[in-house]
Design a protein around this motif. Structure first.
Motif, short mmCIF file in Angstrom:
data_model
loop_
_atom_site.label_atom_id
_atom_site.label_comp_id
_atom_site.label_asym_id
_atom_site.label_seq_id
_atom_site.Cartn_x
_atom_site.Cartn_y
_atom_site.Cartn_z
N GLU A 165 13.48 -22.23 -40.78
CA GLU A 165 13.87 -23.22 -41.78
C GLU A 165 15.08 -24.04 -41.35
OE1 GLU A 165 16.53 -20.14 -44.52
OE2 GLU A 165 14.71 -21.00 -45.34
N ASN A 166 15.92 -23.50 -40.47
CA ASN A 166 17.10 -24.24 -40.01
C ASN A 166 16.78 -25.14 -38.82
OD1 ASN A 166 16.91 -22.42 -37.89
ND2 ASN A 166 18.85 -21.39 -38.29
N LYS A 222 14.41 -15.44 -44.39
CA LYS A 222 14.32 -16.82 -43.89
C LYS A 222 12.88 -17.30 -44.01
CE LYS A 222 18.55 -17.14 -42.27
NZ LYS A 222 19.50 -18.14 -42.70
N ASP A 223 12.72 -18.56 -44.35
CA ASP A 223 11.39 -19.17 -44.34
C ASP A 223 11.07 -19.55 -42.91
OD1 ASP A 223 11.04 -18.99 -47.08
OD2 ASP A 223 12.01 -20.92 -47.45
#
Length: 82
Positions: free
Chosen positions: A63-64, A47-48
């Motif tokens: 990121e979400n 994940k970023d």
């Protein structure tokens, strides 16, 4: 040792939008372990994220759009013992 519920909560925040996680630890060792576990799970899922670090507080902006906040707050007795 960190409870399994913590890892499950981090997994849920990484997988679903609209969820934030805020945890406060009173034991420095558990706080440290929680930070490393969270970072390992984020990297495992690729994940970023953006990390914001303050003294005794780390926030992962995912990121979400979710946020994971892990803070350490010593108890008054801990401060008196030093």
């Amino acid at each position: 040792m960190i409870p399994e519920e913590f890892e499950a909560a981090v997994e849920k925040v990484l997988s679903n939008s609209g969820l934030d996680l805020k945890v406060v630890f009173t034991e420095l060792e558990k706080w440290d372990e929680a930070i490393f576990l969270t970072l390992a799970l984020i990297n495992e899922k690729e994940k970023d994220f953006l990390t914001i670090q303050e003294s005794f507080k780390v926030e992962y902006l995912l990121e979400n759009g979710n946020v994971i906040t892990i803070a350490f707050r010593p108890t008054p007795m801990d401060l008196l013992e030093e």
